[in-house]
Design an enzyme around this catalytic site. Structure first.
Site, short mmCIF file in Angstrom:
data_model
loop_
_atom_site.label_atom_id
_atom_site.label_comp_id
_atom_site.label_asym_id
_atom_site.label_seq_id
_atom_site.Cartn_x
_atom_site.Cartn_y
_atom_site.Cartn_z
N GLY A 112 23.71 95.48 -53.03
CA GLY A 112 22.22 95.32 -54.07
C GLY A 112 21.20 95.85 -53.69
N GLU A 163 31.96 90.40 -50.60
CA GLU A 163 30.96 89.52 -50.10
C GLU A 163 30.87 88.18 -49.57
OE1 GLU A 163 26.72 91.82 -52.48
OE2 GLU A 163 28.79 90.20 -53.57
#
Length: 236
Positions: free
Chosen positions: A34, A112
């Protein structure tokens, strides 16, 4: 801060740097995905280059994180080759007062969750817009699903009170494909009163690989804010 600076960008830079400053030499580091985490990866690389940080190995959570780590000179390893992860740094799309998260805006939440859950310390880096009173209030809940199971999974989610929609690509014809080769279903729930229970229920639907609820995983949240026109970082 200059009048022309984008305040959100400045916040992301500051909070990414604050997280990178916590990494110690000799660490195995989970590298999240991100825009905010990208700054943390950049600053870890800069610390390595300057000699301030030594003997770091990164475990990326996505193709994006792999590319950035290579760009900034961070040596990479895999879960097969290490017996620990000292710290993981990752962003979030929502953070509630109990430090529970919704992640998956970048379609990387499955990897993640594996990396972040294994870390001795999991540091979340966000700007202040990601803080919410209740999960699901501003962001849809991502669910990664095997392509062949898309229709029955969506029907099962509807029975749970969710409104599912297949995530479609931007500048790409057709659906978004995860790094694992799967589809992402984004789900609107009117209320998520029990994130831990919903996380388990969704993952028990046959065909679901993983969902974006991260419950009881976060150790530290670093929040970038602008106060009196100056970027600051607050910790919870």
């Amino acid at each position: 801060m200059s009048a022309t600076a984008d305040p959100v960008k400045v916040m992301k830079e500051q909070v990414g740097k604050a997280a990178a400053d916590r990494v110690k030499s000799g660490s195995i580091v989970g590298l999240g995905t991100g825009s905010t985490t990208a700054y943390a990866i950049q600053y870890i690389g800069e610390r390595l280059k300057s000699g301030d940080l030594k003997d770091i190995q990164g475990i990326p959570t996505s193709f994006q994180a792999t590319v950035l780590a290579k760009e900034y000179g961070i040596p990479l390893t895999t879960l097969d080759e290490v017996d620990r992860i000292d710290v993981a740094i990752d962003g979030a799309d929502e953070v509630d007062p109990n430090k529970n998260l919704i992640k998956g805006g970048g379609a990387a939440h499955t990897r993640e969750k594996i990396v972040d859950s294994l870390a001795e310390e999991f540091i979340v880096v966000v700007d202040s817009s990601k803080m919410v009173d209740r999960l699901g209030s501003t962001f849809l809940l991502p669910v990664e699903v095997l392509p062949m199971a898309m229709t029955p999974v969506m029907k099962a989610i509807e029975k749970l009170g969710g409104q599912p929609q297949l995530r479609m690509g931007v500048k790409k014809a057709g659906p978004v494909i995860s790094d694992q080769g799967n589809f992402i279903i984004d789900v609107k729930f009117d209320r998520i009163d029990n994130p831990a229970e919903l996380e388990k229920t969704l993952n028990n639907i046959p065909g679901v690989l993983e969902n974006g609820l991260f419950v009881g995983v976060t150790d530290v949240v670093l929040i970038g804010e602008i106060k009196e026109n100056q970027p600051t970082v607050r910790e919870i």
